[in-house]
Design an enzyme around this catalytic site. Structure first.
Site, short mmCIF file in Angstrom:
data_model
loop_
_atom_site.label_atom_id
_atom_site.label_comp_id
_atom_site.label_asym_id
_atom_site.label_seq_id
_atom_site.Cartn_x
_atom_site.Cartn_y
_atom_site.Cartn_z
N GLU A 177 0.23 8.12 0.08
CA GLU A 177 -0.35 7.31 -1.00
C GLU A 177 -1.31 6.23 -0.49
OE1 GLU A 177 2.46 5.22 -3.53
OE2 GLU A 177 0.87 4.54 -4.87
N LYS A 219 -1.12 11.22 -3.12
CA LYS A 219 -1.00 10.34 -4.30
C LYS A 219 -2.10 9.29 -4.26
CE LYS A 219 2.24 7.24 -6.65
NZ LYS A 219 3.64 7.03 -7.02
#
Ligand code: 13P
Length: 343
Positions: A177, A219
């Site tokens: 992420e 992500k």
């Protein structure tokens, strides 16, 4: 675990219109969210709050994975079942946030680097024994005057890649992420430029650390104007810019991209995902969601800390997840908001 098993595991989390519920706010962050609605934050109220989401009837149709936090993975439901087992029984894959948070980056005022690599291998072993099958590490990049610096982008990319390699070594699917924040007054063009540069650095680092792209999930943020920017881009502009950036910097071997909501209003987060899946052009990866606030906000408001409101909170969560799932499948229509809400 073999590379194939990791790839199977990654794909299962986002199978057929499923996404991820990010329920991994630290006790400190969750306390702030609860306090904003004058709900007292204790280990017990935080457990009750999480349990409302995890026990929502039928939710496994839309949620393939839940990211837990250290406190939650140790907790039991009101009936004594470990929360992690409760999820697994529903066919939902439990995951765990393993970074130790973003701290000031020495020598670079205003920027942060995510910490937590020391001892990570041992923590991954322990979490796997507790039932976690995937993990998450979040890096944050701030856009500002002269920011981000190459030092910040590269330090965070290196951390993400080291974490991802350790996860795969221990049989856990890493969610990678890198979040370019919405904070600030930057334009959507600047967001695109920075997001592209960050993604490029992350995939360079993943390659260098021998991470198997098939066995991970990305992500990222959507490409979006800063929240203080005077001109907010249209839903279509966000969708086009996001897809263009991803196609330039994310290899097709990555099975799925699960967006964070990053402070977007929940309805806009649904609409953006729906438009991303409807816009033309090659899409070699699944494009789904791993929302925190955008999946939880309505349910939190309805619940309001009261046990008698749990069914209504679950209804709100089910509705939002159903709409996000449709968005991931490219079949979301605004009319679904009233249809699903009254169902
Ligand atoms: P938001 O969707 O609220 O940004 O949370 C996603 C997340 O996991 C942030 O790390």
């Amino acid at each position: 675990m073999t590379t194939t098993a990791l790839a199977d595991s990654a794909r299962a989390i986002v199978a057929a219109g499923k996404g991820v519920l990010a329920a991994d706010e630290t006790p400190r962050t969750l306390t702030q969210r609860l306090a904003a609605r004058t709900i007292q934050s204790t280990a017990e109220t935080r457990r009750a709050y999480r349990e409302m989401f995890f026990t929502t009837p039928g939710i496994s149709e839309f949620i393939g994975g839940v990211i837990l936090q250290d406190e939650t993975i140790h907790q039991r439901s009101s009936t004594g079942t470990p929360l992690v087992d409760l999820l697994a029984q529903e066919g939902i894959t439990p995951g765990i946030k393993v970074d130790n948070g973003a701290r000031p980056l020495a020598g670079s005022p205003g920027e942060r680097v995510t910490e937590g690599l020391d001892g990570l291998r041992d923590r991954l072993v322990a979490y796997r024994e507790m039932g976690a099958r995937f993990a998450k590490w979040r890096a944050v990049i701030l856009i500002g005057e002269g920011l981000p610096t190459a030092g910040c982008v590269n330090a965070n990319a290196h951390g993400l890649a080291r974490y991802a390699a350790l996860c795969q070594e221990q049989g856990l699917v890493p969610i990678v992420e890198p979040e370019v924040l919405m904070d600030g007054a930057h334009t959507i063009d600047r967001s695109e430029q920075v997001t592209g540069r960050v993604l490029q650095a992350v995939f360079d680092a993943l390659f260098e650390q021998n991470v198997s792209l098939e066995g991970m999930l990305l992500k990222p943020n959507m490409v979006i104007a800063g929240q203080d920017c005077e001109r907010q881009a249209s839903v279509e502009e966000v969708a086009t810019a996001t897809l263009r950036t991803l196609s330039r910097h994310v290899p097709p071997a990555v099975p799925a991209i699960v967006f964070l909501s990053g402070g977007q209003d929940h309805l806009l987060a649904t609409k953006h995902l729906g438009a991303i899946n409807q816009v033309g052009g090659p899409k070699p990866w699944k494009l789904s969601y791993s929302y925190g606030r955008a999946l939880q906000d309505e349910a939190l408001e309805v619940w309001d800390g009261r046990s008698e409101n749990v069914p209504a909170g679950q209804h709100a969560f089910y509705h939002r997840a159903k709409c996000d799932s449709a968005a991931a499948l490219g079949s979301y229509r605004t009319e679904m908001e009233s249809e699903a809400a009254s169902a």
